[in-house]
Design an enzyme around this catalytic site. Structure first.
Site, PDB file in Angstrom:
ATOM      1  N   ARG A 140      -2.853   7.132   3.661  1.00 60.56           N
ATOM      2  CA  ARG A 140      -2.307   6.067   2.804  1.00 60.56           C
ATOM      3  C   ARG A 140      -3.374   5.455   1.897  1.00 60.56           C
ATOM      4  O   ARG A 140      -3.138   5.196   0.723  1.00 60.56           O
ATOM      5  CB  ARG A 140      -1.620   4.990   3.641  1.00 60.56           C
ATOM      6  CG  ARG A 140      -2.515   3.999   4.324  1.00 60.56           C
ATOM      7  CD  ARG A 140      -1.768   2.716   4.680  1.00 60.56           C
ATOM      8  NE  ARG A 140      -0.877   2.911   5.787  1.00 60.56           N
ATOM      9  CZ  ARG A 140      -1.190   2.644   7.069  1.00 60.56           C
ATOM     10  NH1 ARG A 140      -2.383   2.181   7.393  1.00 60.56           N
ATOM     11  NH2 ARG A 140      -0.319   2.816   8.022  1.00 60.56           N
ATOM     12  N   ASP A 141      -4.559   5.245   2.462  1.00 57.67           N
ATOM     13  CA  ASP A 141      -5.595   4.580   1.664  1.00 57.67           C
ATOM     14  C   ASP A 141      -6.031   5.468   0.509  1.00 57.67           C
ATOM     15  O   ASP A 141      -6.188   5.009  -0.622  1.00 57.67           O
ATOM     16  CB  ASP A 141      -6.804   4.234   2.541  1.00 57.67           C
ATOM     17  CG  ASP A 141      -6.458   3.178   3.586  1.00 57.67           C
ATOM     18  OD1 ASP A 141      -5.454   2.487   3.395  1.00 57.67           O
ATOM     19  OD2 ASP A 141      -7.191   3.050   4.570  1.00 57.67           O
ATOM     20  N   LYS A 143      -7.366 -11.293   9.939  1.00 56.71           N
ATOM     21  CA  LYS A 143      -6.902  -9.936   9.634  1.00 56.71           C
ATOM     22  C   LYS A 143      -5.368  -9.885   9.504  1.00 56.71           C
ATOM     23  O   LYS A 143      -4.781 -10.673   8.801  1.00 56.71           O
ATOM     24  CB  LYS A 143      -7.450  -8.948  10.663  1.00 56.71           C
ATOM     25  CG  LYS A 143      -8.965  -8.777  10.462  1.00 56.71           C
ATOM     26  CD  LYS A 143      -9.579  -7.573  11.094  1.00 56.71           C
ATOM     27  CE  LYS A 143      -8.907  -6.275  10.946  1.00 56.71           C
ATOM     28  NZ  LYS A 143      -9.561  -5.338  10.059  1.00 56.71           N
ATOM     29  N   GLU A 144      -4.723  -8.949  10.213  1.00 57.14           N
ATOM     30  CA  GLU A 144      -3.291  -8.726   9.981  1.00 57.14           C
ATOM     31  C   GLU A 144      -2.398  -9.860  10.500  1.00 57.14           C
ATOM     32  O   GLU A 144      -1.190  -9.823  10.324  1.00 57.14           O
ATOM     33  CB  GLU A 144      -2.849  -7.402  10.615  1.00 57.14           C
ATOM     34  CG  GLU A 144      -3.137  -6.175   9.767  1.00 57.14           C
ATOM     35  CD  GLU A 144      -4.510  -5.561  10.017  1.00 57.14           C
ATOM     36  OE1 GLU A 144      -5.400  -6.277  10.552  1.00 57.14           O
ATOM     37  OE2 GLU A 144      -4.698  -4.384   9.669  1.00 57.14           O
ATOM     38  N   ASP A 183      -1.126  -1.821   9.975  1.00 54.42           N
ATOM     39  CA  ASP A 183      -1.486  -1.062  11.177  1.00 54.42           C
ATOM     40  C   ASP A 183      -1.113  -1.774  12.477  1.00 54.42           C
ATOM     41  O   ASP A 183      -0.981  -1.137  13.518  1.00 54.42           O
ATOM     42  CB  ASP A 183      -3.016  -0.870  11.219  1.00 54.42           C
ATOM     43  CG  ASP A 183      -3.475   0.204  10.255  1.00 54.42           C
ATOM     44  OD1 ASP A 183      -2.718   1.151  10.022  1.00 54.42           O
ATOM     45  OD2 ASP A 183      -4.606   0.089   9.745  1.00 54.42           O
ATOM     46  N   THR A 199     -11.921  -1.542   0.757  1.00 50.17           N
ATOM     47  CA  THR A 199     -10.540  -2.008   0.901  1.00 50.17           C
ATOM     48  C   THR A 199      -9.757  -1.603  -0.338  1.00 50.17           C
ATOM     49  O   THR A 199     -10.323  -1.531  -1.428  1.00 50.17           O
ATOM     50  CB  THR A 199     -10.487  -3.546   1.089  1.00 50.17           C
ATOM     51  OG1 THR A 199      -9.283  -4.057   0.495  1.00 50.17           O
ATOM     52  CG2 THR A 199     -11.645  -4.262   0.412  1.00 50.17           C
ATOM     53  N   GLY A 200      -8.490  -1.360  -0.135  1.00 50.14           N
ATOM     54  CA  GLY A 200      -7.636  -0.984  -1.258  1.00 50.14           C
ATOM     55  C   GLY A 200      -7.389  -2.148  -2.209  1.00 50.14           C
ATOM     56  O   GLY A 200      -6.738  -1.978  -3.249  1.00 50.14           O
ATOM     57  N   TRP A 244       2.336   0.237   6.604  1.00 47.61           N
ATOM     58  CA  TRP A 244       1.061  -0.158   5.978  1.00 47.61           C
ATOM     59  C   TRP A 244       0.267  -1.112   6.863  1.00 47.61           C
ATOM     60  O   TRP A 244      -0.958  -1.055   6.941  1.00 47.61           O
ATOM     61  CB  TRP A 244       1.338  -0.787   4.602  1.00 47.61           C
ATOM     62  CG  TRP A 244       0.098  -1.394   4.044  1.00 47.61           C
ATOM     63  CD1 TRP A 244      -0.855  -0.757   3.307  1.00 47.61           C
ATOM     64  CD2 TRP A 244      -0.377  -2.730   4.263  1.00 47.61           C
ATOM     65  NE1 TRP A 244      -1.897  -1.613   3.048  1.00 47.61           N
ATOM     66  CE2 TRP A 244      -1.624  -2.834   3.619  1.00 47.61           C
ATOM     67  CE3 TRP A 244       0.127  -3.840   4.930  1.00 47.61           C
ATOM     68  CZ2 TRP A 244      -2.359  -4.013   3.619  1.00 47.61           C
ATOM     69  CZ3 TRP A 244      -0.607  -5.018   4.943  1.00 47.61           C
ATOM     70  CH2 TRP A 244      -1.846  -5.088   4.273  1.00 47.61           C
TER      71      TRP A 244
HETATM   72  O1  IFM Z   1      -3.103  -0.469   5.573  1.00 47.22           O
HETATM   73  C1  IFM Z   1      -4.189  -0.648   6.425  1.00 47.22           C
HETATM   74  C2  IFM Z   1      -5.284   0.278   5.970  1.00 47.22           C
HETATM   75  O2  IFM Z   1      -4.852   1.611   6.061  1.00 47.22           O
HETATM   76  C3  IFM Z   1      -6.535   0.093   6.789  1.00 47.22           C
HETATM   77  N1  IFM Z   1      -6.960  -1.291   6.767  1.00 47.22           N
HETATM   78  C4  IFM Z   1      -5.949  -2.232   7.199  1.00 47.22           C
HETATM   79  C5  IFM Z   1      -4.661  -2.094   6.400  1.00 47.22           C
HETATM   80  C6  IFM Z   1      -3.598  -3.048   6.947  1.00 47.22           C
HETATM   81  O3  IFM Z   1      -3.356  -2.832   8.293  1.00 47.22           O
END
Ligand code: IFM
Length: 798
Positions: free
Chosen positions: A347-348, A633-634, A491, A706-707, A489
């Site tokens: 995905r990244d 984080k998430e 995780d 990071t994206g 997306w």
């Molecule tokens: O989407 C993910 C990514 O693939 C890796 N870093 C954390 C993001 C969110 O969980």
């Protein structure tokens, strides 16, 4: 509180207070060799793989990150010594002046101490596996000075694991030697285990053994050899190794001297020829200006001039740089991600590729093909894989890097995961990457290229795309919403294998991308099939995911809806709401409500939180996210990556003021003077910023890898400024704050340059009244122009 400033003219960030709260890093190198170095020259360099082929060592997660690539200076009359990059000697900052300039693929360290000014510029020439330190010293005083200059770096046992365990083998398998100004280092058992270090001058001393140079019970801050003023001339087969070359100089008042240090891959022969080349300063200058030209070409493809200075600096320099850094090497080399993982995250990498289609179409294409090879016949992608598993040309390369004492990474066969390892979103991103690549380049023939599947067989890229869409079509739960599988997306939001609202929206978005393409190339049959699929997905989403004021985040395996008005925690989530709108699933009424809820529940002055309120009670039906600290984080942090999705969603609604409010909140540039809160680099988006539910609200963590950088660039240029390519035209469809009177964009697209001037006389956010190309009205987008030509475009909003 600030620690530096943006020098846009030189495309540098200047750190004039070098004792930043955390290391502020930069990435050096654009090809096979890459160094990650901080503002104090701490860091490491690797060749191709940060996991298997490190050149220098790094001790991560320590109070002071060490070692690095240092130059010590010593006053041979007084015995006093210091280092150009402040650390590792770390002189009192009130007595000496230090500065670090992080530029595009280089860092320049400077110091001024007791009338000696010194600089060390570290860079890697474009096509040579050589790290070069260009060192200049000047005596600004009125008396002659006797000085010694010493280089220092510590060699690695080549693998992150070998540098951290089982030394009973590696300590006796690594060796160094010195002859005629060249240090050689080897890992005896490795076929490709050779490096060298040399300089443009004949050294007056050297050390190859770390412990001889540093001395017992000492470290890099006080090496015994520097203290004494004499190296010991150490080298040996076995031990820990370093590269120290010493030069003794006398500098007359006003005199300067330039010295070059060189670190490279290979054996002595390579060192001899590289040394000869870079002993001529003209070649050093040429290599440096070639690197500048490389970036000039990339950045020149899109430059903006808007009323928002932070946006200009970020889009014109740092955002693109961050996106390119992500795609050039891996997502795994930083001070935090210390290179212990390699390969491509499906995905990244897909998203990274999508966001650099304009600046780096070659790499974007390469990644697309690699990702197609990492797709299974069923249509899901391998979540993390090594491109060499599927590319015969690359096979064997990692093997030759491997040392015998480390457990090898799994083979291709071991890694052809079953569907239970698949993430539900991974492959969907690839559809958009392919579509954006074709829009950028016009290379429709990519679709006909035959590419293998990870688990055998082959097909065209076009067929790969359909497999992806069909996989998500089949992998649905009882309500018709896509299964979340291992995760989407996010995780950490696992939903116990339930259904993911976000993925159904993403599926719809991907189908739309595909439909634009299939219509463009005249594939009626597929168009009809996927139009029906799109309608089905849209209906399932709108029937099952609307909660009244916003969209829910998902449904657990037990049928429990997550992210509803009844929830006390995790009530509103950014991913589902932004994608409901940006994908086009939400009708205007719901879309406005959903984004108003995002604003109401998730907005903070540092950006939008991922979910709110954060989870405080563990709940495995929801997922691991409930076991992450609140605000981190998430779980309720300001996760940077999804923030640009909100800008895109607001741009879809035409609300430019809201979009810019969200944009400005996250923009690192805007926190330049608030480093006591942010702590991290203001020139890089970080993975996350601590959310409101954490005591360190506003603290940013995990720069570069990071994206967020790529998405910020993509969203701001294509949806806020609205300049985006389509298959056969260049669209200009801005969504801006009402008080902007206009802006300018220079865009190179398919070889032609467009100077786009946008005027906003009526103070609107969205809507284009007229477009003129070279003085003639055009309707819709700007048609493709001949490569090599230049054009003026005038756009009037209203
Ligand atoms: O989407 C993910 C990514 O693939 C890796 N870093 C954390 C993001 C969110 O969980």
């Amino acid at each position: 509180m600030r620690y530096g400033y943006f020098d846009n003219k030189n495309r540098e960030y200047v750190i004039d207070r070098v004792n930043t709260p955390v290391p502020w890093t930069n990435y050096i190198g654009v090809n096979d060799i890459c160094a990650v170095l901080s503002q104090t020259a701490d860091g490491y360099v690797f060749y191709q793989s940060p996991q298997y082929h490190r050149i220098t060592r790094f001790r991560p997660n320590a109070p002071i990150s060490r070692p690095g690539h240092y130059v010590y200076l010593r006053d041979d009359d007084t015995g006093e010594y210091w280092s150009i990059s402040w650390q590792p000697v770390g002189k009192d900052l009130t007595k000496a002046k230090y500065e670090c300039r992080h530029g595009l693929s280089y860092s320049k360290y400077r110091c001024d101490y007791q009338d000696i000014s010194a600089s060390q510029t570290v860079f890697i020439p474009l096509n040579e596996p050589v790290e070069l330190w260009d060192v200049v010293l000047k005596n600004n005083g009125t008396r002659p000075r006797r000085l010694s200059v010493y280089s220092y770096l510590e060699f690695s046992f080549h693998q992150i694991d070998m540098d951290n365990q089982n030394f009973q083998m590696s300590l006796y398998a690594s060796g160094s030697s010195y002859a005629d100004g060249i240090i050689e280092y080897d890992l005896y058992y490795e076929e490709l285990g050779y490096q060298w270090f040399t300089s443009s001058f004949e050294p007056d001393g050297f050390d190859c053994l770390r412990d001889s140079f540093l001395g017992a019970y000492r470290d890099e801050s006080n090496p015994v050899a520097v203290e004494k003023g004499e190296c010991s001339g150490s080298f040996e087969k076995t031990g820990n190794h370093c590269a120290v070359l010493q030069k003794k100089l006398v500098l007359q008042p006003g005199e300067d001297v330039r010295l070059t240090f060189l670190l490279g891959e290979g054996k002595r022969e390579a060192a001899v020829s590289v040394r000869k080349k870079y002993s001529d300063p003209a070649n050093v200058d040429k290599a440096f200006s070639d690197l500048a030209a490389f970036w000039e070409e990339k950045l020149g493809k899109l430059q903006v001039g808007t009323p928002n200075q932070g946006m200009n600096t970020s889009l014109n320099i740092w955002n693109l740089y961050q996106s390119e850094v992500n795609i050039l090497f891996s997502r795994f080399a930083s001070f935090v991600e210390v290179g212990g993982r390699t390969g491509l995250g499906f995905r990244d990498t897909s998203q990274d590729a999508m966001t650099i289609a304009s600046s780096n179409p070659e790499k974007c294409r390469k990644r697309i093909v690699e990702l197609c090879r990492g797709l299974t016949q069923q249509g899901y992608g391998l979540h993390l894989f090594q491109p060499e598993w599927f590319d015969p040309k690359l096979r064997g390369k990692q093997q030759s890097f491997k040392s015998p004492t480390v457990v090898p990474t799994p083979s291709r066969e071991e890694m052809i995961h079953s569907i239970k390892d698949a993430c539900s979103d991974d492959a969907l991103w690839l559809i958009a990457a392919i579509s954006e690549y074709i829009k950028e380049t016009g290379e429709v023939s990519l679709l006909d290229e035959t590419v293998t599947y990870a688990d055998g067989g082959e097909d065209t890229v076009y067929q790969h795309m359909m497999r992806i869409l069909d996989f998500s079509d089949k992998q649905v739960g009882a309500t018709g919403i896509c299964k979340g599988l291992r995760a989407d997306w996010n995780d950490c939001l696992n939903l116990g294998g339930g259904e993911s609202a976000m993925v159904s929206f993403l599926h719809y978005w991907a189908i739309r991308h595909f439909l634009d393409l299939s219509r463009f190339i005249g594939k009626t049959e597929e168009t009809e099939k996927y139009e029906k699929m799109a309608a089905k997905v849209k209906k399932a989403c709108n029937d099952n995911l609307w909660d009244g004021e916003w969209y829910i985040r998902g449904i657990t395996a037990n049928g429990r809806k997550i992210g509803t008005h009844n929830d006390q925690e995790g009530k509103v989530h950014i991913e589902s709401n932004t994608w409901a709108v940006f994908s086009g699933v939400a009708d205007p009424d719901r879309a406005v409500k959903a984004m108003d809820s995002v604003d109401k529940y998730l907005y903070t002055k540092y950006g939008l939180m991922l979910n709110a309120p954060s989870y405080t009670k563990s709940d495995d039906e929801i997922g691991f996210v409930t076991r992450v600290y609140p605000g981190v984080k998430e779980n309720g942090s300001i996760f940077s990556h999804p923030n640009p999705w909100a800008w895109c969603a607001e741009a879809t609604l035409g609300r430019g003021d809201r979009a810019m409010k969200f944009y400005n909140a996250l923009l690192p540039y805007n926190q330049n003077d608030e480093i006591e809160v942010r702590q991290s680099e203001p020139y890089s988006y970080c993975q996350f910023v601590m959310g409101k539910d954490h005591t360190a609200f506003g603290r940013a963590r995990h720069p570069f890898m990071t994206g967020s950088g790529g998405w910020a660039y993509f969203a701001a240029t294509r949806y806020l400024l609205g300049v985006r390519p389509d298959f056969d035209c260049l669209i200009v469809d801005p969504c801006i704050p009402k008080d902007w009177s206009g802006f300018d964009v220079t865009r190179v697209w398919r070889g032609a340059a467009y100077q786009i001037h946008v005027e906003n006389p009526s103070g609107v956010s969205k809507g284009v009244k007229t477009i003129e190309l070279d003085g003639k009205a055009v309707s819709g987008g700007i048609p493709v122009q001949k490569a090599g030509t230049q054009h003026r475009v005038k756009v009037v909003m209203g």
